[in-house]
Design an enzyme around this catalytic site. Structure first.
Site, PDB file in Angstrom:
ATOM      1  NE  ARG A 230      -3.750   0.100   2.419  1.00  0.00           N
ATOM      2  CZ  ARG A 230      -4.488   0.470   3.475  1.00  0.00           C
ATOM      3  NH1 ARG A 230      -4.431  -0.225   4.599  1.00  0.00           N
ATOM      4  NH2 ARG A 230      -5.265   1.521   3.399  1.00  0.00           N
TER       5      ARG A 230
ATOM      6  CB  CYS B 229      -2.325   3.624   9.744  1.00  0.00           C
ATOM      7  SG  CYS B 229      -3.712   4.206  10.754  1.00  0.00           S
TER       8      CYS B 229
END
Length: 278
Positions: free
Chosen positions: A177, A236
């Site tokens: 990611r 995050c």
């Protein structure tokens, strides 16, 4: 007080302890009813630990609830400033467990710990789970929270910090990611330019518990370098698993890093620069 507590510690099941089971996802309550620690209060990430965002571009997918709402939630759970609160989840504290720990610390409650290894640690020890919903006795008044959530930064500070010498922005999402190879939750793949990657799962043992404080300190210091902890920002996807890293840092004796709550879910929706790597 250590931010972690082992499931074998007698304080976990002390009658005076406020024990909270935090779950996430559409079937959170169903999973709780399938098995939880005796006398554990059911809590949900989406309803208790986050506001419902009208627009994730402002605050991300899991913005913090208002202080008033959080104070009322703590009252409903029977938490007072003197309460010893013990938290766990079924994701090695990577979802709601660490988030609630961070929120309580942020509003001034210091007597709070997370079970190392979460629910799996309990089942590994052969502890019998309950399938009955536990109903707490509410406190007589809302919890007297601080005037703000402390140790947070907004998107403007992140913009500055990511470019500043002596400051570090840590992205704790998995490498694919961060690199921009895939993005299962948000609209655009990639990362904040200048942010470094430390996948939160790298801090866990094969059993799902945190590494030792010494091992964690080495791992985090390799990432932080010479930056002061107060100059470190952790994020995050939506400000949840970042708390897992902040808890690990606290366990390692690294205090002062801040949380960017909006995280990638906010940044990626604001038409800001995005970095990717092959």
């Amino acid at each position: 007080m250590s931010p972690l507590i082992e499931i074998t510690d007698a304080r976990v099941f002390d009658p005076s302890t406020i024990l909270i089971d935090v779950r996430a996802g559409a079937n959170a309550h169903e999973r709780y009813l399938q098995g939880h620690l005796p006398n554990a209060i059911f809590a949900t990430l989406d309803d208790d630990l986050a506001a419902h965002p009208a627009n994730p571009a402002i605050g991300g997918r899991h913005p913090l609830p208002s202080l008033e709402d959080f104070a009322q939630t703590l009252q409903r759970w029977g938490i007072t400033p003197d309460s010893h609160v013990v938290i766990y989840d079924d994701k090695n504290a990577a979802m709601g467990g660490a988030r609630l720990w961070w929120m309580l610390r942020s509003v001034g409650h210091t007597n709070v710990q997370v079970i190392n290894g979460g629910l799996k640690a309990a089942t590994d020890e052969g502890i019998e789970l309950s399938t009955e919903e536990y109903k707490p006795v509410p406190a007589t008044q809302p919890y007297p929270v601080a005037s703000e959530y402390k140790n947070t930064v907004d998107i403007e500070e992140v913009k500055t910090a990511a470019k500043a010498e002596g400051r570090v922005v840590i992205d704790v999402r998995e490498g694919a990611r961060y690199l921009g190879h895939t993005e299962p939750l948000d609209l655009i793949a990639g990362h904040i330019p200048g942010a470094v990657n430390l996948f939160y799962s790298n801090t866990l043992s094969p059993e799902g518990k945190y590494l030792t404080a010494e091992a964690l300190k080495t791992l985090y210091n390799d990432t932080i370098g010479k930056a002061d902890p107060e100059d470190v920002i952790v994020h995050c996807g939506s400000g949840v698993t970042a708390c897992h890293t902040l808890l690990g840092m606290e366990h390692a004796g690294i205090t002062g890093p801040k949380l960017y709550v909006g995280s990638w879910s906010e940044w990626s929706r604001r038409d800001l620069p995005i970095a990717t790597e092959k």
